[in-house]
Design an enzyme around this catalytic site. Sequence first.
Site, PDB file in Angstrom:
ATOM      1  N   ARG A 113      -2.031  -2.234 -18.778  1.00 50.03           N
ATOM      2  CA  ARG A 113      -3.120  -1.437 -18.198  1.00 50.03           C
ATOM      3  C   ARG A 113      -3.196  -0.224 -16.981  1.00 50.03           C
ATOM      4  NH1 ARG A 113      -7.348  -3.961 -21.195  1.00 50.03           N
ATOM      5  NH2 ARG A 113      -8.647  -2.111 -20.573  1.00 50.03           N
TER       6      ARG A 113
ATOM      7  N   TYR B 231       0.705  -1.351   0.320  1.00 53.25           N
ATOM      8  CA  TYR B 231       0.005  -0.140   0.202  1.00 53.25           C
ATOM      9  C   TYR B 231       0.829   1.350  -0.090  1.00 53.25           C
ATOM     10  CZ  TYR B 231      -5.122  -0.146   0.064  1.00 53.25           C
ATOM     11  OH  TYR B 231      -6.781  -0.414  -0.105  1.00 53.25           O
TER      12      TYR B 231
ATOM     13  N   GLU C  72      -0.349   4.856   0.039  1.00 53.54           N
ATOM     14  CA  GLU C  72      -1.446   5.827  -0.257  1.00 53.54           C
ATOM     15  C   GLU C  72      -0.408   7.363   0.170  1.00 53.54           C
ATOM     16  OE1 GLU C  72      -4.378   5.974   1.717  1.00 53.54           O
ATOM     17  OE2 GLU C  72      -5.144   4.170   1.190  1.00 53.54           O
TER      18      GLU C  72
ATOM     19  N   LYS D 120      -2.072   0.791 -25.198  1.00 61.35           N
ATOM     20  CA  LYS D 120      -2.527   1.067 -26.090  1.00 61.35           C
ATOM     21  C   LYS D 120      -1.463   0.965 -27.039  1.00 61.35           C
ATOM     22  CE  LYS D 120      -7.038   2.820 -25.857  1.00 61.35           C
ATOM     23  NZ  LYS D 120      -7.111   3.147 -24.089  1.00 61.35           N
TER      24      LYS D 120
ATOM     25  N   ASP E 244      -6.357  13.919 -25.278  1.00 61.73           N
ATOM     26  CA  ASP E 244      -6.879  12.991 -24.907  1.00 61.73           C
ATOM     27  C   ASP E 244      -5.532  11.651 -25.211  1.00 61.73           C
ATOM     28  OD1 ASP E 244      -7.404  10.417 -23.908  1.00 61.73           O
ATOM     29  OD2 ASP E 244      -9.457   9.911 -23.463  1.00 61.73           O
TER      30      ASP E 244
ATOM     31  N   THR F 140      -3.948   6.777 -21.376  1.00 63.83           N
ATOM     32  CA  THR F 140      -3.425   5.791 -21.325  1.00 63.83           C
ATOM     33  C   THR F 140      -2.082   4.785 -21.623  1.00 63.83           C
ATOM     34  OG1 THR F 140      -5.048   4.694 -23.033  1.00 63.83           O
ATOM     35  CG2 THR F 140      -6.459   5.209 -20.810  1.00 63.83           C
TER      36      THR F 140
END
Length: 436
Positions: free
Chosen positions: A238, A57, A59, A232, A203, A229
């Site tokens: 991902r 974790y 954060e 692609k 984008d 992203t």
Amino acid sequence: MSENINYEAIKERDSEIFNYLSLEVERQKYVLNMIPSENYVSKAVLEASGSILTNKYAEGYPGKRYYQGMANVDEIERIAIERAKKLFGAEHANVQPYSGSPANAAIFYALLKPGDKIMGMRLDMGGHLTHGHKVNFSARFYKSVQYTVDKETQMLDMDEIRKLAIKEKPKIIISGYTAYPRKIPFKEFHEIAMEVGAYSMADISHIAGLIVGGVHPSPLPFTDVVMTTTHKTLRGPRGAIILSKKEDRLANVDGLDEKKAKLEKNLARKIDRAVFPGLQGGPHINVIAAKAIAFEEAMKPEFKDYARQVVKNAKVLAETLLDNGIKLVTGGTDNHLILIDLTPLGIGIGKEVAVALENAGIVANMNTIPYDPSTPFKPSGLRIGTPLLTTRGMKEEEMKIIGEWISKIIHDYKNESLQKKIKQEVKELCERFSFY
Ligand code: DSN
């Protein structure tokens, strides 16, 4: 299961999932994957995605976390940030977004108030859900104004887009698409945004790999905020990243003291705070490590060769389809994707043709075409692309063969014996081009 990919622990633990994973390895191996938003990541990216970093974790941001045990993950995130900035030439990078939609939500959250106006391309013209589509949060929490492509040329009409922006005065203007086969004039979008007092946002999810590969113009460094992203054409895991300028040129500092005005002008901070704690919790450090690896791979000269070949392949594929009497939206392509207009053969047959192609081992997706006479559930188009085939090493010669197969199937999409015959030929071609 392929000799190069083994999932021994999964095999031992969970035979049901192992079964489908094995079948998926075979599927990916023996079909021509032509969905333009997919790719084959490198083994290094794959390993990082599935690494022990998934256990941690984290954060917060490097040097400012809410947990202990951060020595290694802080360094990994710092490396990812620095590589993202270098690769794209950005002033600021946030590498934590889980994927494109949450990243776009974070940008709106950083720059807009509920009810502010956004302007993006209509989904059925090639835009994206999060660019203001009516059933998406982007049109529920914000006022959405949508632009289209020109009915005749099926291309962006910058005069019309400018007129709409002047009339509507949106707070943000979004460029970047999911089914637009031509170059995007990012500079003109930014100029229109400047003229009407809006933020410019690009984008670039579909074309990020082409931009860093030098075969598509970049929206950086002038665009206010850029989202991509990473999975692609960029060929990473991902996920997504947000790139931005450091300073908010539209910050309203009237009446603020010096300290508050400085914070208000800090665009980078606004983006970071919108991602965490605004929208997300713990970042996926395993994926951030995979992003860092993909950015390093994308800086190598081989990546430029790949990007050039993606476009060359798409152009040859488009020419082959045209030579065989297939109609293409805008009449061709400048990038990695081709949008086939199936209306000369029938209205709303996109799904049927996509199924026929899959029966022949060619995987694409049904898609609306601009001003589609049918519905999004029964569209009249088919979207194909070359990134995966290019990563497998296929070139112009293979594109000609594949273009002939696709044309034959489209012209005779109810012919099952033709599909069966081509499926065998597809398998033989795939055997010559392994991907791991
Ligand atoms: N769903 C993606 C695509 O296939 O283009 C866009 O987010």
